[in-house]
Design a protein around this motif. Structure first.
Motif, mmCIF file in Angstrom:
data_model
loop_
_atom_site.group_PDB
_atom_site.id
_atom_site.type_symbol
_atom_site.label_atom_id
_atom_site.label_comp_id
_atom_site.label_asym_id
_atom_site.label_seq_id
_atom_site.Cartn_x
_atom_site.Cartn_y
_atom_site.Cartn_z
ATOM 1 N N VAL A 190 -33.234 23.533 -18.260
ATOM 2 C CA VAL A 190 -34.567 23.735 -17.701
ATOM 3 C C VAL A 190 -34.455 24.830 -16.639
ATOM 4 O O VAL A 190 -33.354 25.207 -16.233
ATOM 5 C CB VAL A 190 -35.143 22.439 -17.094
ATOM 6 N N ALA A 191 -35.599 25.319 -16.199
ATOM 7 C CA ALA A 191 -35.556 26.405 -15.216
ATOM 8 C C ALA A 191 -36.794 26.377 -14.340
ATOM 9 O O ALA A 191 -37.846 25.858 -14.738
ATOM 10 C CB ALA A 191 -35.442 27.753 -15.923
ATOM 11 N N VAL A 192 -36.670 26.940 -13.143
ATOM 12 C CA VAL A 192 -37.812 27.161 -12.252
ATOM 13 C C VAL A 192 -38.097 28.658 -12.284
ATOM 14 O O VAL A 192 -37.244 29.463 -11.905
ATOM 15 C CB VAL A 192 -37.522 26.681 -10.817
ATOM 16 N N VAL A 193 -39.292 29.012 -12.761
ATOM 17 C CA VAL A 193 -39.659 30.421 -12.942
ATOM 18 C C VAL A 193 -41.086 30.636 -12.450
ATOM 19 O O VAL A 193 -41.811 29.684 -12.131
ATOM 20 C CB VAL A 193 -39.561 30.842 -14.430
ATOM 21 N N SER A 194 -41.520 31.887 -12.422
ATOM 22 C CA SER A 194 -42.906 32.155 -12.029
ATOM 23 C C SER A 194 -43.841 31.645 -13.116
ATOM 24 O O SER A 194 -43.537 31.709 -14.314
ATOM 25 C CB SER A 194 -43.129 33.658 -11.816
ATOM 26 N N GLU A 195 -45.000 31.146 -12.697
ATOM 27 C CA GLU A 195 -45.988 30.663 -13.658
ATOM 28 C C GLU A 195 -46.464 31.799 -14.565
ATOM 29 O O GLU A 195 -46.827 31.584 -15.724
ATOM 30 C CB GLU A 195 -47.181 30.051 -12.920
ATOM 31 N N LEU A 196 -46.446 33.008 -14.039
ATOM 32 C CA LEU A 196 -46.836 34.181 -14.820
ATOM 33 C C LEU A 196 -45.984 34.297 -16.079
ATOM 34 O O LEU A 196 -46.506 34.522 -17.179
ATOM 35 C CB LEU A 196 -46.681 35.436 -13.957
ATOM 36 N N ASP A 197 -44.672 34.145 -15.946
ATOM 37 C CA ASP A 197 -43.781 34.230 -17.104
ATOM 38 C C ASP A 197 -43.886 32.985 -17.981
ATOM 39 O O ASP A 197 -43.850 33.085 -19.210
ATOM 40 C CB ASP A 197 -42.333 34.405 -16.638
ATOM 41 N N ALA A 198 -44.013 31.837 -17.357
ATOM 42 C CA ALA A 198 -44.054 30.587 -18.116
ATOM 43 C C ALA A 198 -45.276 30.513 -19.026
ATOM 44 O O ALA A 198 -45.200 29.980 -20.144
ATOM 45 C CB ALA A 198 -44.051 29.393 -17.156
ATOM 46 N N THR A 199 -46.400 31.051 -18.583
ATOM 47 C CA THR A 199 -47.646 30.962 -19.345
ATOM 48 C C THR A 199 -47.512 31.568 -20.733
ATOM 49 O O THR A 199 -48.074 31.049 -21.708
ATOM 50 C CB THR A 199 -48.786 31.669 -18.579
ATOM 51 N N SER A 200 -46.756 32.636 -20.858
ATOM 52 C CA SER A 200 -46.643 33.305 -22.156
ATOM 53 C C SER A 200 -45.814 32.494 -23.150
ATOM 54 O O SER A 200 -45.749 32.840 -24.328
ATOM 55 C CB SER A 200 -46.022 34.698 -21.979
ATOM 56 N N TYR A 201 -45.187 31.415 -22.677
ATOM 57 C CA TYR A 201 -44.371 30.582 -23.567
ATOM 58 C C TYR A 201 -45.027 29.252 -23.912
ATOM 59 O O TYR A 201 -44.432 28.437 -24.596
ATOM 60 C CB TYR A 201 -43.002 30.325 -22.919
ATOM 61 N N LEU A 202 -46.251 29.046 -23.476
ATOM 62 C CA LEU A 202 -46.904 27.762 -23.701
ATOM 63 C C LEU A 202 -47.040 27.416 -25.178
ATOM 64 O O LEU A 202 -46.978 26.247 -25.561
ATOM 65 C CB LEU A 202 -48.278 27.740 -23.031
ATOM 66 N N ASP A 203 -47.277 28.399 -26.010
ATOM 67 C CA ASP A 203 -47.424 28.152 -27.449
ATOM 68 C C ASP A 203 -46.148 28.489 -28.212
ATOM 69 O O ASP A 203 -46.176 28.682 -29.424
ATOM 70 C CB ASP A 203 -48.599 28.955 -28.011
ATOM 71 N N ARG A 204 -45.037 28.536 -27.488
ATOM 72 C CA ARG A 204 -43.768 28.915 -28.116
ATOM 73 C C ARG A 204 -42.669 27.879 -27.858
ATOM 74 O O ARG A 204 -41.497 28.211 -27.726
ATOM 75 C CB ARG A 204 -43.333 30.293 -27.604
ATOM 76 N N GLY A 205 -43.081 26.620 -27.760
ATOM 77 C CA GLY A 205 -42.102 25.550 -27.627
ATOM 78 C C GLY A 205 -41.746 25.150 -26.220
ATOM 79 O O GLY A 205 -40.811 24.382 -26.017
ATOM 80 N N LEU A 206 -42.493 25.659 -25.224
ATOM 81 C CA LEU A 206 -42.223 25.304 -23.832
ATOM 82 C C LEU A 206 -43.443 24.661 -23.193
ATOM 83 O O LEU A 206 -44.581 24.911 -23.571
ATOM 84 C CB LEU A 206 -41.841 26.546 -23.010
ATOM 85 N N ASP A 207 -43.167 23.852 -22.187
ATOM 86 C CA ASP A 207 -44.211 23.271 -21.343
ATOM 87 C C ASP A 207 -43.753 23.457 -19.900
ATOM 88 O O ASP A 207 -42.583 23.759 -19.635
ATOM 89 C CB ASP A 207 -44.381 21.789 -21.671
ATOM 90 N N PHE A 208 -44.669 23.268 -18.950
ATOM 91 C CA PHE A 208 -44.257 23.401 -17.551
ATOM 92 C C PHE A 208 -45.134 22.561 -16.648
ATOM 93 O O PHE A 208 -46.241 22.151 -17.010
ATOM 94 C CB PHE A 208 -44.253 24.867 -17.097
#
Length: 299
Positions: free
Chosen positions: A240-258
């Protein structure tokens, strides 16, 4: 030739050649007939030969004038192009932008901003050069790029910067046990393998300080420079990782949640430009558009 040729004189001769009369040439140029006659007379005097003759009630250009017409038209076309290009630059519809950025931005958030920025600017072209923060700093100091997007920037006398703090979140694979949480803190990650930025980065030091303050040992598995790289590793189930929400948002439909990470550890992003060179209107407008795109993620 006693005086330099004036553009208006060339326009008068060109108008005469296409209209066949001084009166129609005057109408074409939006001036009086005497004004056109004077322009042609002055041009003839400056050249040292007549430009036209009247025969059978009609105007005929001289051989010398006909010889010059192709060059005159090239000059007039060039001036029209320059005028239009200047107008486009004033309206920020033409020009070239050179942008240096972090590698993660080149493949995530920046393409969306650039696409929207270019939509109504068909004459604008861009160079996007991703690299590490140290190289971006060198390029902006050397005035090789119009603006730079980086993190971990403090100050430099040759650089003007605009910084924003972005919210951070904890990212994990879809279906992970952490999805049951509304927020995630160090205690929730006690037994998790953690992917984090390089230890010498300001963000990584701040994150580690929070773990230490709460008596939790960070179980580091991979150290990586970019948040997008961390997200890809999380997507593969590596941790798991702590990252900016800006980067995390682009992965919401790619197998990640936050989920939001607390206590908050904002990520500071800086937009740089050289201070010793006048910034173009196009660059200022792009910087404004990019800064506006970050507002939904402000800490």
């Amino acid at each position: 030739m006693s005086e330099p040729v004036r553009l208006r004189q060339l326009e008068a001769l060109n108008a005469l050649s296409t209209s066949g009369s001084v009166t129609k040439a005057a109408e074409q140029l939006g001036v009086s007939q005497p004004a056109v006659s004077r322009l042609l007379s002055d041009l003839s005097r400056d050249f040292g030969f007549p430009l036209y003759q009247r025969r059978d009630g009609r105007i005929h250009l001289t051989q010398e004038a006909n010889f010059l017409l192709p060059e005159i038209r090239r000059v007039l076309d060039s001036m029209a192009y320059i005028t239009e290009a200047g107008r486009n630059l004033t309206q920020r519809k033409a020009g070239h932008l050179r942008i240096a950025c972090l590698p993660g931005f080149a493949t995530s958030h920046l393409p969306r901003v650039v696409s929207g920025f270019l939509e109504n600017r068909p004459g604008v072209t861009l160079t996007i050069e991703p690299d590490r923060p140290e190289r971006i700093l060198e390029w902006i100091i050397g005035q090789q790029y119009d603006c730079g997007i980086t993190d971990g920037f403090d100050e430099h006398p040759a650089i003007e910067s605009q910084s924003v703090e972005l919210r951070t979140v904890c990212v994990f694979p879809t279906g992970h046990r952490l999805a049951a949480k509304s927020t995630i803190g160090p205690e929730d990650l006690q037994n998790e393998s953690i992917i984090h930025p390089r230890r010498d980065s300001d963000f990584s030091r701040a994150l580690n300080d929070i773990f230490v303050s709460q008596g939790v040992t960070m179980q580091s598995v991979i150290e990586i420079r970019q948040f997008t790289g961390a997200c890809e590793l999380v997507r593969q189930g590596t941790g798991v990782a702590v990252v900016s929400e800006l980067d995390a948002t682009s992965y919401l439909d790619r197998g990640l949640d936050f989920r939001p990470f607390e206590p908050a550890v904002p990520h500071r992003l800086s937009i740089l430009r050289p201070i010793h060179r006048q910034t173009s209107l196009l660059t200022l407008e792009f910087i404004s558009a990019f800064a506006e795109s970050l507002k939904p993620y402000h800490h």
